[in-house]
Design an enzyme around this catalytic site. Sequence first.
Site, short mmCIF file in Angstrom:
data_model
loop_
_atom_site.label_atom_id
_atom_site.label_comp_id
_atom_site.label_asym_id
_atom_site.label_seq_id
_atom_site.Cartn_x
_atom_site.Cartn_y
_atom_site.Cartn_z
N ASP A 116 -22.40 12.45 31.63
CA ASP A 116 -23.05 11.65 32.29
C ASP A 116 -23.95 10.69 31.39
OD1 ASP A 116 -24.30 9.93 34.40
OD2 ASP A 116 -25.82 11.45 34.85
N ASP B 136 -28.58 15.83 35.81
CA ASP B 136 -27.81 15.06 34.87
C ASP B 136 -26.46 16.00 34.54
OD1 ASP B 136 -29.21 12.56 34.55
OD2 ASP B 136 -30.53 13.58 33.64
N GLU C 266 -18.62 8.74 32.92
CA GLU C 266 -19.11 7.95 33.83
C GLU C 266 -19.37 6.39 33.39
OE1 GLU C 266 -21.13 9.10 37.60
OE2 GLU C 266 -22.88 8.04 36.39
#
Length: 156
Positions: free
Chosen positions: A7, A139, A67
């Site tokens: 991420d 995260d 992502e």
Amino acid sequence: MIILGLDPSLSCTGWGIVRVEGSRISHIANGQIKTDAKAALPDRLAHLDTVLAAVIADHAPQCAAVEEVFLNDNPQSTLKLAHARGVVLLGCARAGLPVGEYAPRLVKKAIVGTGTAAKEQVQAMLRVLLPGAKVVGPDAADALAVAICHANHRPR
């Protein structure tokens, strides 16, 4: 198969590693790569690259999932995210890892069943899917969700 989920963010990139055996997914490790907000952009990106390379070397994943960028209202924030994402993609490519890319809505749908799920819902489902895993922060939780999404969507 060992999957590295990422991420990306300039301030704090989350990472999570899962093992997939058949339909079973288990937690291996997770963490967050924080950069110093007062440091120059090139230094922050270099730190991100160095720590990510160490994570890859330590855990030897066979593939990665990242992502995709979402657009913020603030163009500067989007640009910083894109810089961090570029470093992450480069680090994976340098390590020879094939990379899957997933929209945030698809990741949420893969974990919770709806693309509009709140972060708290994703984290609650991670506790169900990865029992006993100690997740170090939001995260890292997002990164684990990306890895699980990839486990469910990767070519077989």
